[in-house]
Scaffold this motif. Sequence first.
Motif, PDB file in Angstrom:
ATOM      1  N   ASN A  40      -8.788   0.409  -1.951  1.00 40.79           N
ATOM      2  CA  ASN A  40      -9.316  -1.327  -2.092  1.00 40.79           C
ATOM      3  C   ASN A  40     -10.799  -1.046  -2.631  1.00 40.79           C
ATOM      4  O   ASN A  40     -11.699  -1.415  -2.184  1.00 40.79           O
ATOM      5  CB  ASN A  40      -9.468  -1.825  -0.750  1.00 40.79           C
ATOM      6  CG  ASN A  40      -9.738  -3.349  -1.055  1.00 40.79           C
ATOM      7  OD1 ASN A  40      -9.456  -3.947  -2.119  1.00 40.79           O
ATOM      8  ND2 ASN A  40     -10.090  -3.927   0.284  1.00 40.79           N
ATOM      9  N   ILE A  78      -5.063   1.716  -3.367  1.00 37.96           N
ATOM     10  CA  ILE A  78      -4.867   2.178  -2.058  1.00 37.96           C
ATOM     11  C   ILE A  78      -6.255   1.903  -1.245  1.00 37.96           C
ATOM     12  O   ILE A  78      -6.071   1.865  -0.052  1.00 37.96           O
ATOM     13  CB  ILE A  78      -4.110   3.799  -2.032  1.00 37.96           C
ATOM     14  CG1 ILE A  78      -2.851   3.864  -2.876  1.00 37.96           C
ATOM     15  CG2 ILE A  78      -4.112   4.363  -0.926  1.00 37.96           C
ATOM     16  CD1 ILE A  78      -2.587   5.329  -3.324  1.00 37.96           C
ATOM     17  N   LYS A 136       0.844  -1.210   0.132  1.00 39.00           N
ATOM     18  CA  LYS A 136      -0.018   0.118  -0.158  1.00 39.00           C
ATOM     19  C   LYS A 136       0.870   1.201  -0.026  1.00 39.00           C
ATOM     20  O   LYS A 136       0.816   2.383  -0.724  1.00 39.00           O
ATOM     21  CB  LYS A 136      -1.063  -0.153   1.190  1.00 39.00           C
ATOM     22  CG  LYS A 136      -1.844   1.055   1.215  1.00 39.00           C
ATOM     23  CD  LYS A 136      -2.943   0.915   2.175  1.00 39.00           C
ATOM     24  CE  LYS A 136      -4.163   1.963   2.472  1.00 39.00           C
ATOM     25  NZ  LYS A 136      -5.039   1.804   3.259  1.00 39.00           N
TER      26      LYS A 136
END
Length: 518
Positions: A498, A496, A460
């Motif tokens: 999701n 980032i 991430k």
Amino acid sequence: MIKDQKDNLFLLVKSLTKSEKRQFKLYVGRLGVNNDSKFLNLFNILDKLSVYDEDFILKNGDVKKQQLANVKAHLYKQILISLKLNPSHQNIRSQIREQLDFASILYHKGLYKQSLKILDKSKELAIQNEEKNLAFEIVEFEKLIESQYITRSIGGRADELTVQAKELSALNVVASKLSNLSLQLYGLYLKTGSVRNKQEGELVATYFYKRLPKYDIKDLGFREKLWLYNAYLWYSFLTQDFKNCYKYASKWVDLFYENPTMINLNPVFFLKGKNYLLEALFFIRSRNKFEDALLRLEKTVNDKTFLKDENVEALAFLYLNIHKVNLHFIDGSFEDGLELIPKIELGLKKYSNRIDEHHAMIFYYKFASLYFGAGDNKKCIAYLDKIISNKSLSMREDLLCFSRVLNLVAHYEAGLDYHIDALLKSTYKFLIKMNDLHEVQKEMIKFIKGLQDVYPQDIKKAFIKLRDTLKTYEDHPFEKRAFLYLDIISWLESKIENRPVGQIIKDKYLAKNSGGKR
């Protein structure tokens, strides 16, 4: 052996409508001797074939192999003559040319006065309809006749014709220079796409202004203004000045609406102007204006008064559908856009002989991008492969380059990373060869290459770092081009947060447009 359908005569026969075929047979049958002619028998065979098959023709017709070329050439000529006589193919230009032929016949019979009378009416019609090349040809013919048909008014008449010839010649020179410039810029855009750096931008600017003829806008008629706006439009596309793209595309379209008779006289240029207007609005992401322009185009095309031949019909299909797809990229409604694909693919088959390979590849890239946005990466890869594996495509190098970049990202997304190293190397090698390696592309390749060394808990952070790096290029005059082909920042934000990339783009669109009001 069955040959490809690229035989010119076969394609011409297959392009004929039922009424055109009926007229051809009536035209041929006007003399009884033609009823059993070899060329008519060949026409009937070609009409029934679904693919061009020379062996079948020789076996079932009464044409010998050594005769076939001559019979085909004769049939081709007779079909064109028949089509010329068809009222649906008559327009102002053909009417003026017909009158010129009549005037020529009268001139050669020594009937000068009658010839001049026809030429005068034809010249007036040509000037009214902006056919200045024809008007100049008529004036030159009038000068020739006046030099042999002496009257008391020859002095004044000579001055009048000399002035007309000079004015028409000057305007024709301006129009010719502008049309040449426009075509050269268009060819450059098809070859390389937009300029890639400051040096290329300076070269294009020098090229453009060096060849731009001097003009006074007040002296220009419809035709000259059309080519002027056309030239400025392509210069703006090349330099990625999308506001000026919109400006000159608007001037182009407004020119037709200010001269409505020109729409049916020049339907191809009208459609092209509408297409470029929509492209410009797409690039500046003005959905309201884009949707209004698209609806207006569809309304015009479907209007019974809008004249459509086979060429215009194919262009209308092309422009309407490419922009119906583009509409879904503006607000991220990718799933809805997928519904267009089957219908468009049927149309691409229907118009395969009229839509060039370049535009077919653009559709495939759009389809791939729709599937990528909708999360179906394997379908995305399948359409990109149609572009990447096309070895004959030599235009739009930028399209070829970004297809490979999107292909790389789609393989990563689909989890097809077993040969990602080989794909990275081939993509990098291709971009280097094309001299199209931008900073955005470099960062993308470096990122994907380095992912294999990133721990799962740090992925991430890696996405956030790349997003922040790429955002610095979002408004860069030459790097921003990358984001027109692939909204890579929205993809990174989807990783980032999701969330689906389509939802990210929808949210951006809604936030930009006051809570979703269109």
